[in-house]
Design a protein around this motif. Structure first.
Motif, mmCIF file in Angstrom:
data_model
loop_
_atom_site.group_PDB
_atom_site.id
_atom_site.type_symbol
_atom_site.label_atom_id
_atom_site.label_comp_id
_atom_site.label_asym_id
_atom_site.label_seq_id
_atom_site.Cartn_x
_atom_site.Cartn_y
_atom_site.Cartn_z
ATOM 1 N N PHE A 569 29.160 -87.457 -27.652
ATOM 2 C CA PHE A 569 30.448 -87.915 -27.143
ATOM 3 C C PHE A 569 30.369 -88.182 -25.635
ATOM 4 C CE2 PHE A 569 34.694 -86.986 -25.397
ATOM 5 C CZ PHE A 569 35.441 -87.936 -26.086
ATOM 6 N N LEU A 570 29.695 -87.263 -24.915
ATOM 7 C CA LEU A 570 29.564 -87.446 -23.465
ATOM 8 C C LEU A 570 28.718 -88.664 -23.130
ATOM 9 C CD1 LEU A 570 29.059 -83.720 -22.318
ATOM 10 C CD2 LEU A 570 31.128 -85.111 -22.062
ATOM 11 N N LEU A 571 27.734 -88.948 -23.994
ATOM 12 C CA LEU A 571 26.852 -90.103 -23.764
ATOM 13 C C LEU A 571 27.481 -91.385 -24.283
ATOM 14 C CD1 LEU A 571 23.446 -88.496 -24.842
ATOM 15 C CD2 LEU A 571 24.026 -89.266 -22.522
ATOM 16 N N GLY A 572 28.549 -91.237 -25.035
ATOM 17 C CA GLY A 572 29.214 -92.413 -25.567
ATOM 18 C C GLY A 572 28.467 -93.055 -26.711
ATOM 19 N N CYS A 573 27.692 -92.264 -27.458
ATOM 20 C CA CYS A 573 26.987 -92.823 -28.611
ATOM 21 C C CYS A 573 27.387 -92.068 -29.864
ATOM 22 C CB CYS A 573 25.475 -92.752 -28.400
ATOM 23 S SG CYS A 573 24.835 -91.070 -28.367
ATOM 24 N N LYS A 574 26.887 -92.546 -30.999
ATOM 25 C CA LYS A 574 27.186 -91.865 -32.253
ATOM 26 C C LYS A 574 26.317 -90.610 -32.375
ATOM 27 C CE LYS A 574 28.437 -95.965 -34.906
ATOM 28 N NZ LYS A 574 27.660 -97.109 -35.441
ATOM 29 N N GLU A 575 26.849 -89.682 -33.149
ATOM 30 C CA GLU A 575 26.110 -88.437 -33.345
ATOM 31 C C GLU A 575 24.710 -88.657 -33.893
ATOM 32 O OE1 GLU A 575 29.511 -86.024 -35.011
ATOM 33 O OE2 GLU A 575 27.759 -84.764 -35.481
ATOM 34 N N ASP A 576 24.624 -89.576 -34.851
ATOM 35 C CA ASP A 576 23.312 -89.744 -35.492
ATOM 36 C C ASP A 576 22.364 -90.588 -34.643
ATOM 37 O OD1 ASP A 576 24.535 -92.141 -35.845
ATOM 38 O OD2 ASP A 576 24.466 -92.107 -38.051
ATOM 39 N N GLU A 577 22.873 -91.113 -33.529
ATOM 40 C CA GLU A 577 21.978 -91.821 -32.600
ATOM 41 C C GLU A 577 21.383 -90.864 -31.555
ATOM 42 O OE1 GLU A 577 24.201 -96.155 -32.388
ATOM 43 O OE2 GLU A 577 24.716 -94.584 -30.955
ATOM 44 N N ALA A 578 22.036 -89.710 -31.429
ATOM 45 C CA ALA A 578 21.588 -88.754 -30.403
ATOM 46 C C ALA A 578 20.684 -87.711 -31.031
ATOM 47 C CB ALA A 578 22.799 -88.074 -29.759
ATOM 48 N N ARG A 579 19.839 -87.157 -30.190
ATOM 49 C CA ARG A 579 18.973 -86.079 -30.689
ATOM 50 C C ARG A 579 18.929 -84.974 -29.634
ATOM 51 N NH1 ARG A 579 14.007 -86.473 -28.012
ATOM 52 N NH2 ARG A 579 13.915 -88.381 -26.790
ATOM 53 N N PHE A 580 18.576 -83.775 -30.128
ATOM 54 C CA PHE A 580 18.462 -82.655 -29.190
ATOM 55 C C PHE A 580 17.029 -82.547 -28.698
ATOM 56 C CE2 PHE A 580 17.659 -78.173 -28.159
ATOM 57 C CZ PHE A 580 18.624 -78.009 -27.170
ATOM 58 N N ASP A 581 16.874 -82.408 -27.407
ATOM 59 C CA ASP A 581 15.545 -82.242 -26.805
ATOM 60 C C ASP A 581 15.565 -80.959 -25.983
ATOM 61 O OD1 ASP A 581 12.936 -84.042 -25.786
ATOM 62 O OD2 ASP A 581 13.667 -82.525 -24.354
ATOM 63 N N LYS A 582 14.547 -80.088 -26.225
ATOM 64 C CA LYS A 582 14.545 -78.771 -25.593
ATOM 65 C C LYS A 582 14.530 -78.842 -24.072
ATOM 66 C CE LYS A 582 11.197 -77.136 -28.357
ATOM 67 N NZ LYS A 582 10.149 -76.217 -28.790
ATOM 68 N N ALA A 583 13.861 -79.882 -23.558
ATOM 69 C CA ALA A 583 13.734 -79.969 -22.104
ATOM 70 C C ALA A 583 14.917 -80.706 -21.501
ATOM 71 C CB ALA A 583 12.435 -80.682 -21.743
ATOM 72 N N LEU A 584 15.406 -81.723 -22.204
ATOM 73 C CA LEU A 584 16.374 -82.631 -21.590
ATOM 74 C C LEU A 584 17.812 -82.345 -21.967
ATOM 75 C CD1 LEU A 584 14.295 -85.898 -22.200
ATOM 76 C CD2 LEU A 584 14.431 -84.556 -20.085
ATOM 77 N N GLY A 585 18.013 -81.767 -23.123
ATOM 78 C CA GLY A 585 19.380 -81.589 -23.611
ATOM 79 C C GLY A 585 19.620 -82.552 -24.760
ATOM 80 N N VAL A 586 20.770 -83.255 -24.710
ATOM 81 C CA VAL A 586 21.023 -84.246 -25.763
ATOM 82 C C VAL A 586 20.669 -85.628 -25.204
ATOM 83 C CG1 VAL A 586 22.772 -85.288 -27.252
ATOM 84 C CG2 VAL A 586 22.772 -82.802 -26.853
ATOM 85 N N VAL A 587 19.849 -86.345 -25.966
ATOM 86 C CA VAL A 587 19.326 -87.628 -25.506
ATOM 87 C C VAL A 587 19.912 -88.737 -26.374
ATOM 88 C CG1 VAL A 587 17.227 -88.955 -25.026
ATOM 89 C CG2 VAL A 587 17.179 -86.452 -24.891
ATOM 90 N N GLY A 588 20.396 -89.758 -25.710
ATOM 91 C CA GLY A 588 20.982 -90.887 -26.430
ATOM 92 C C GLY A 588 19.948 -91.947 -26.765
ATOM 93 N N PRO A 589 20.361 -92.988 -27.474
ATOM 94 C CA PRO A 589 19.412 -94.045 -27.885
ATOM 95 C C PRO A 589 18.813 -94.792 -26.698
ATOM 96 C CG PRO A 589 21.700 -94.648 -28.429
ATOM 97 C CD PRO A 589 21.722 -93.228 -27.979
ATOM 98 N N ASP A 590 19.530 -94.803 -25.578
ATOM 99 C CA ASP A 590 19.001 -95.509 -24.396
ATOM 100 C C ASP A 590 18.169 -94.602 -23.503
ATOM 101 O OD1 ASP A 590 20.969 -93.804 -23.608
ATOM 102 O OD2 ASP A 590 22.184 -95.306 -22.546
ATOM 103 N N GLY A 591 17.943 -93.393 -23.968
ATOM 104 C CA GLY A 591 17.113 -92.502 -23.164
ATOM 105 C C GLY A 591 17.880 -91.673 -22.159
ATOM 106 N N ARG A 592 19.147 -91.967 -21.971
ATOM 107 C CA ARG A 592 19.936 -91.141 -21.075
ATOM 108 C C ARG A 592 20.145 -89.766 -21.723
ATOM 109 N NH1 ARG A 592 25.161 -92.248 -20.079
ATOM 110 N NH2 ARG A 592 25.289 -93.537 -21.964
ATOM 111 N N ALA A 593 20.282 -88.764 -20.892
ATOM 112 C CA ALA A 593 20.412 -87.412 -21.446
ATOM 113 C C ALA A 593 21.537 -86.660 -20.768
ATOM 114 C CB ALA A 593 19.109 -86.641 -21.273
ATOM 115 N N VAL A 594 22.116 -85.731 -21.514
ATOM 116 C CA VAL A 594 23.081 -84.828 -20.907
ATOM 117 C C VAL A 594 22.565 -83.399 -21.105
ATOM 118 C CG1 VAL A 594 24.538 -84.962 -22.982
ATOM 119 C CG2 VAL A 594 25.495 -84.026 -20.877
ATOM 120 N N GLU A 595 22.563 -82.681 -20.017
ATOM 121 C CA GLU A 595 21.955 -81.343 -20.054
ATOM 122 C C GLU A 595 22.785 -80.376 -20.889
ATOM 123 O OE1 GLU A 595 21.246 -79.636 -16.246
ATOM 124 O OE2 GLU A 595 19.853 -81.224 -15.624
#
Lengths: 793, 379, 273
Positions: A569-595
């Motif tokens: 939601f913070l990245l403005g993408c769909k849930e299934d487009e985002a993934r959790f990354d241990k180092a970065l937080g939640v990463v969107g399809p464009d590579g942007r991440a929210v910690e």
């Protein structure tokens, strides 16, 4: 597989230094005895000086009302009775203070209360006990057949329990061409955590609760027990286990002294403290290891074991403990004797006998130190009988990796592993040929070199189905972990197990880090308080990392979709487009991440930024877990040792000690090594130093650490340890428990080495501990065959 | 309560303590410095180690009142101490602790070692640390941690290690020894001690220069027999029973067993027994002792006396592994009994060679005072 | 495990200490380092009414070079002896170094150890072998006793209730002297199960061989010592040591005998290596 390896980072497999060390290194640990509640009174117990007797009278000093208590005063407290569903099991009621009879030296009879402990002990001296002595039942082989003199009058003999197993014995024993008989024995010992039992109890009027600071491994089941025995609601009891100075099994039991002090606090609504001193521990807590085996092995002429016949006698002491019961030890002995070996004929009869000694309790390794000792001495004896190298014979009898998972002769389900590889690794790292050469060459000082091997497997994380077969009144089920992300992106983990040296404040943080990537320093593990942690039966039986650790892993995993939902939601993408990354937080399809930290902030402090359909269960979760197949994850190891035996003094020096072990996926290799090396040190104690002998009256001969020898830095060698990693197919991340294993093999491997050293002299030792005196006696006997066998009871 | 003043972690402390309060309890309970742990309270485990005037000591067997004017330093008092800081880092890195209970004492002993023996190798570290017990780690981490700090300090310091030249020992020249100025106190008592079913049996035999009838008579005289047993007092007696107590003193240990005894006499066999039981009320310990005797005519008006004590001890006084010491004590009692009996019967000196040597009894012992009394009344 | 109540007194000097002991009719104990008495007090095995602390009496805390011998105060700690380099008596440091543990040695005193007279202790064995003298103070002043006569049995000594060990005097060894000391402990620092000490000092014609860790006081093996003086290690065999022990320590059970034979042989061996 080398020593000292560890994965980088902070997750599973990393050698992360312990978070709990700092407070101890600064003298800021918090143990029960450090606790002071204003107005606290100190408690001392007057204990039975005799092993067996009828209490004819107890004379309290004048004006001791409210300061001196006997069983009759403790009306609200019930006797400690541990029921069991095992057939033939007999109940033994253990009163909090002896009543009617005393059944072992050191049994608490009178409780005294004073301003200081010294004054409480002064008060004990003014109490007169009139005890009419009865003949003591000291030798389990005698007590087993004795019917007129009984530890418990309401029984018709002295048998707690008889177990038997017979699987394919007759058919296979007939095929044997080689028959080997041996008798082996382990002496009685104490567990000796550096801190003994300890309890501070008071009534919190506002909470309307009995609060107990309690040195225990199992706060939740202790609460169940205390509530039961005092007739309180469980909600009226809170157990706090702060820092605990070693457990080793001694602290999984509700002991009569603890119940008595709980009663005081309930009755008088004041704070009371009792700290077990070392003499009390050695005299009243001599409760472990005493097994006697009569074994017959049936083998072929290559030494392949076909069938095993065993009679096991366990000296059970006077009372069955709550909640593990006296049934645990014979149950494990009968079920675990076959060990890591592949054979199909087994007959075993196990007698657990009541005697006038402290009641048997589960010490690190439980019966497995005994069965490993029996089986491994037998394996060497078979090799001798067929005149082959014990290593080869052992190797050929081990369960092979291609047989895994393997159901053994008593239907134990060995989940995974390569037992022969561990034995081979031990031999390779030990450098067998170097020692064999040195043995052949002879020592300049005349000492004799011996080489020994021992293998075992250790059932860890026994689940519900396993415990149910042992008949316990309290069967462990699912363990829970409650995890909560904090507004600043940290994590709190609450578990019902207890860490008292195992390093769980670090390893559980590593597990959470493995899933969520949060710095272990920002992960707080809370344990040891029934008021703040979810129910667990606690820390014992090498179970915590698999059970509560598994629950923690699961709980962290359950947070991820909730985290991703906010992140997307913070990245403005769909849930299934985002993934959790241990180092970065939640990463969107464009590579942007929210910690992760920002996501936590949003949930807790800025919900205005959260999605409307946010998962309203939030960023905390409590999850329960046990492995789907709960028959246990089997760790295993082979130990190899070289000793030098001085036949003029009976002194045995351990020259090299190698451990090749496999406990599945290593969470923290440093902690695994620490647990293993510590276990081995205790095993060396069992093998060579620790013993409480009883005279014919049932008097123990050790009440100080000058009588009861604990191995120190010069008695424990610089051990070498090598790891294998075969993940368990049944547990989270393939992790297996391993806290007890180190203590299992040392008596077996050391005795095998000593027997190897003395082979030419005809000496074969088979009773722990191998004191210089005992060994010299054997050597002298071999020298002059006419010398009659004389062993202290 | 006694007033004391001492320094604890750099601060002057004025306090009161009972003389029996050990320093460990004083620090923990009065000063609330709970980093000092009590693991055994009899000076073996090392958990309670603190510095007294800079030297490591067991606080459980030092009494607070005896530390008047001393400087005490506990684990809480090492603040920025450089060596302690290095040890803490090393202990954490090498996983030198698990439950943490032994750790404070371990660190204080380790710091002393590092400062005192900068060249210590692994074996020396192990030996020097052997007064500190750890039940969790198997010591490997502890030893490694200490070695790493020693290494670190050696690297930082001028490594001028003094090498002592090997001293040549002159060749041994045989010689004729002069007789020792002192003869040894005499051979140890050689009575047999046999572990029997419920106790230990010690047997002795001696001959007295009196006819059997006279000796038999005195064995029937309970006060006389009791008077021959060191420390025994008879308060009342009948022909078949007696009440009284036996006081014993064994080094600093004292016990007084009050109880009763049954008396047996077999006139025809000239055999008898005194079967006693007693309790030491303070320790709650119990003693049982059966003294049996038989008399034989040794000819020429002499009598051979066979005595045996079958004893057992129960309770706190019994719960030690050095049974040899108690055996030695009881052997001495038997020998004393024999000697006293002989003396009582007026046997000439030297008539009982088997027991004569043990008459070397320490002045001040219970027996000694009793003997003085006995000889005093005779003279 | 707390001591029974007692009173504590710190006298100003040796006569004060003796007076305090004499005045309490056998119910007082001198307190040195308390390393043996302390545990016995905590265990309530010892219950004196009064402890007379002699550990800080200056007269008993010095080590003096008296020419032919060293005079070591009764309140000198084992670790002070361990750290001292006593010319002609460095063996004293070697004995001290192997007593119990450093923390015990920091408090325990040589006089206290002698007075306590544990049969397994080091000083009651080493000092007779070194031909030392024990200096005792009592109401009548000082008297001296040869170390070999001091201990009378387990926990029994020459001392009366009102006497103290104020010093030990240890003669210096000649340059050609041989000293061998060996003890067998099940673990480091614990009481030995067998021990032995040998001194061969040709210049002084002194030959001493003592065996310790018996049930009672250490015993001397004089004839064997004299034989060793004449013939060196040739005099020592399984048979000769057994025969010597048969005389000095009759009736030992076989395992103890084996250990003591070994102790004697190894002490001699160490002396000649």
């Amino acid at each position: 597989m080398s020593e000292e390896h560890g994965k980088p980072g902070q997750g599973i497999g990393a050698r992360v230094p312990r978070k709990e060390d700092s407070r101890h290194l600064h003298g800021r640990g918090q143990y029960v005895s450090d606790t002071v509640i204003p107005g606290q009174r100190e408690v001392a117990f007057l204990r039975s000086p005799v092993a067996h007797g009828i209490i004819r009278g107890i004379r309290k000093p004048a004006n001791s009302e409210g300061r001196v208590f006997t069983r009759a005063d403790l009306a609200e407290a019930k006797d400690i009775v541990a029921p069991s569903t095992l057939p033939t099991y007999k109940l033994s009621g253990q009163p909090p203070l002896a009543h009617g009879k005393v059944r072992f030296v050191g049994e608490p009879v009178v409780m005294c209360v004073a301003r200081t402990r010294a004054e409480a002990e002064d008060l004990c001296e003014q109490v007169e006990l009139d005890i009419e002595e009865l003949p003591a039942l000291v030798d389990s082989d005698v007590a087993r057949f004795e019917k007129s003199n009984r530890v418990h009058e309401d029984w018709d003999d002295n048998l707690f329990l008889t177990l038997s197993a017979d699987n394919g014995f007759d058919a296979l024993s007939k095929k044997a061409t080689v028959v080997v008989n041996r008798e082996v024995e382990l002496s009685r010992q104490a567990m000796v955590p550096m801190e003994g039992k300890a309890v501070v109890a008071y009534w919190d009027e506002r909470a309307d609760q009995l609060i107990m600071y309690y040195s225990t491994q199992t706060p939740h089941i202790v609460r169940t027990g205390i509530a039961q025995f005092l007739g309180l609601d469980e909600g009226q009891v809170r157990i706090i286990a702060p820092d605990v100075g070693g457990g080793f099994g001694y602290k999984v039991i509700v002991h009569p002294e603890e119940l008595s002090v709980a009663w005081l606090a309930m009755k008088y609504r004041k704070p009371f403290r009792w700290i077990e001193d070392r003499r009390e521990h050695l005299v009243s807590g001599a409760n472990a290891r005493q097994h006697h085996y009569r074994l017959t092995a049936y083998a072929d002429d290559k030494g392949r074991l076909l069938a095993l016949d065993a009679e096991i006698t366990i000296d059970g002491g006077a009372y069955s403990n709550w909640p593990f019961t006296i049934g645990l030890e014979p149950g494990q002995a009968t079920g675990n004797l076959p060990g890591p070996y592949d054979f199909q004929g087994y007959r075993c009869k196990t007698y657990c006998v009541a005697t006038n000694k402290p009641g048997f309790m589960p010490y690190r390794g439980v019966a497995r130190t005994g069965v490993c000792f029996a089986m491994e001495l037998l394996m060497d004896a078979i090799a001798r009988a067929v005149d082959r190298d014990p290593y080869e014979v052992r190797m050929e009898n081990l369960v092979r990796p291609e047989q895994m998972p393997y159901d053994n002769v008593v239907k134990k389900h060995y989940d995974s592993g390569n037992y022969p590889a561990a034995l081979a690794l031990a031999r390779e790292k030990f450098d067998h040929s170097k020692w064999a050469e040195r043995q052949k060459k002879g020592e300049p000082d005349g000492r004799k070199i011996g080489i020994g091997y021992a293998s075992y497997c250790e059932q860890s994380a026994h689940g519900t189905s396993v415990f149910a077969t042992w008949g316990l009144p309290l069967v462990p089920g699912y363990d829970q972990s409650a995890v909560k992300l904090t507004p600043d992106g940290g994590l709190e983990v609450r578990v019902g197990v207890h860490s008292h040296g195992q390093g769980m404040e670090t390893t559980f943080a590593q597990l959470a880090h493995e899933i969520l990537g949060i710095d272990v320093q920002k992960i707080k593990i809370t344990h040891g308080d029934t008021g703040t942690t979810p129910y667990s039966t606690g820390t014992y039986a090498s179970r915590s990392i698999v059970m509560a650790g598994g629950a923690t892993l699961k709980a962290c995993q359950e947070l991820i979709p909730r985290i991703v939902k906010i992140g997307a939601f913070l990245l403005g993408c769909k849930e299934d487009e985002a993934r959790f990354d241990k180092a970065l937080g939640v990463v969107g399809p464009d590579g942007r991440a929210v910690e992760l930290k920002e996501i936590c902030t949003v949930w807790y402090l800025r919900p205005d930024r959260a999605p409307l359909d946010v998962d309203r269960r939030g960023l905390e979760v409590s999850v329960s877990y046990k492995p789907d197949r709960d028959t246990g994850a089997f760790s295993y190891a082979s130990h190899a040792v070289a000793v030098a035996v001085d036949t003029e003094t009976g002194q045995v020096e351990i020259l090299d000690y190698v451990i090749a072990e496999d406990c599945g996926t290593l969470v923290n290799p440093m902690v695994v090594e620490g647990q293993t090396l510590g276990g081995v040190a205790q095993g060396i104690g069992t093998a060579m130093y620790e013993e409480i002998q009883y005279d014919a009256n049932g008097q123990p001969n050790a009440s100080t650490l000058a009588d009861y020898l604990l191995p120190g830095p010069t008695e424990i060698p610089n051990m070498r340890i090598y790891h294998m990693e075969t993940p368990s197919p049944y547990t989270m991340y393939g992790i297996k428990g391993m806290g007890e294993g180190g203590a299992i093999a040392p008596p077996a491997v050391i005795f095998n080495a000593v027997n190897d050293a003395l082979r030419a002299t005809g000496v074969e030792v088979s009773k722990t501990p191998l004191t210089p005196h005992r060994l010299l006696e054997e050597i002298e006997r071999a020298r002059h065959q006419q010398m009659p066998k004389r062993e202290a009871a | 309560m006694q007033p004391i003043s001492l320094t604890v972690n750099g601060e002057k402390v004025q306090a009161h303590a009972e003389p029996r309060t050990h320093l460990g309890d004083f620090l923990r309970e009065d000063q609330r410095l709970t980093g000092t742990h009590l693991g055994c309270e009899h000076g073996v485990c090392g958990a309670c180690t603190v510095l007294i005037d800079g030297a490591p000591a067991r606080s459980c067997i030092a009494f607070a009142v005896a530390c008047e004017g001393r400087e005490i330093r506990t684990i809480e008092g090492f603040g920025e101490d450089a060596v302690m800081g290095q040890l803490r880092i090393a202990f954490n890195r090498e996983h030198a602790l698990q439950c943490g209970f032994c750790t404070p004492g371990m660190l204080i002993a380790a710091r002393d070692l590092v400062l005192r023996l900068p060249d210590a190798d692994e074996q020396r570290v192990r030996v020097e640390m052997s007064g500190n017990l750890c039940r969790c780690t198997g010591y490997r981490g502890i030893v490694r941690a200490i070695l790493s700090v020693l290494e670190l300090r050696r690297a930082g310091n001028d490594p001028a290690i003094e090498v002592k030249p090997a001293q040549a020992v002159p060749e041994f020249k045989p010689f004729e020894a002069s007789a020792p100025a002192v003869a040894a106190a005499g051979p140890a008592v050689a009575l047999a001690a046999v572990q029997k079913a419920a106790g230990t049996v010690i047997e002795d035999e001696f001959t007295v220069d009196h006819p059997l009838a006279k000796v038999w008579e005195i064995f029937g005289d309970m006060p006389a027999v009791a008077a021959c047993l060191p420390g025994a007092e008879v308060s009342e007696h009948t022909p078949t029973s007696l009440k009284g107590k036996v006081s014993t003193k064994f080094g600093p240990m004292k016990a007084s067993f009050a109880g009763a005894a049954a008396l047996e006499r077999d006139e025809s066999a000239k055999r008898g027994a005194i079967k006693g039981n007693g309790t030491d009320s303070l320790s709650g310990s119990r003693a049982r002792g059966d003294i049996s005797y038989q008399l034989f005519d040794a000819g020429n008006g002499r009598t051979r006396v066979a005595v045996a004590i079958d004893y057992s001890l129960q309770g706190p006084l019994a719960q030690f592994s050095r049974g040899g010491l108690v055996r030695e004590f009881v052997k001495k009692m038997v020998a004393d009994f024999a000697a006293n009996l002989n003396a009582r019967l007026g046997a000439p000196a030297g008539a009982a060679p088997a027991v004569a040597p043990v008459m070397t009894i320490s002045a001040g012992s219970v027996l000694w005072s009793w003997l003085k009394k006995l000889f005093g009344s005779n003279s | 495990m707390k001591a029974a109540a007692f009173e504590y007194l710190k006298p100003q000097d040796v006569p004060g200490a003796v007076k305090a002991l004499a005045g309490s009719a056998g119910d007082a104990k001198p307190l040195g380092g308390g390393q043996s008495l302390g545990p016995m007090l905590n265990l309530r095995l010892a219950r004196p009414k009064l402890l007379v602390d002699v550990s800080r009496l200056e007269a008993m805390r010095t080590i003096e070079d008296k020419g032919a011998f060293w005079r070591i105060g009764g309140a000198v700690t084992h670790s002070a002896i361990e750290d001292a380099n006593l010319a002609g008596c460095t063996v004293m440091s070697d004995v001290a170094r192997n007593i119990a543990y450093r923390t015990i040695r920091n408090r325990g005193t040589i006089g206290g150890s002698l007075a306590h007279a544990d049969p397994a202790a080091d000083w009651p064995l080493a000092l007779p072998a070194l031909a030392a003298t024990i200096v005792i103070a009592g109401p009548a002043g000082e008297r001296s006793v040869p170390a070999g006569k001091f201990m009378k049995g387990a926990f029994a000594t020459e001392l009366a209730e009102d006497e103290l060990v104020v010093a030990v005097e240890v003669p210096k060894l000649s340059p050609g002297a041989r000293w061998g000391y060996w003890k067998f402990c099940r673990k480091t620092g614990e009481f030995p199960e067998a021990s032995a000490a040998m001194l061969m000092d040709p210049e002084r014609k002194l030959a001493r061989l003592w065996v310790g860790a018996l049930d009672g006081a250490p015993q001397s093996l004089d004839a064997l010592a004299a034989d060793i003086a004449m013939r060196g290690t040739q005099a020592v065999s399984e048979t000769s040591v057994s025969a010597a022990l048969d005389l000095a320590v009759p009736g030992q059970e076989p395992v103890s005998r084996r250990l003591h034979v070994t102790a004697v042989r190894r002490a001699v061996q160490k002396g000649f290596n």
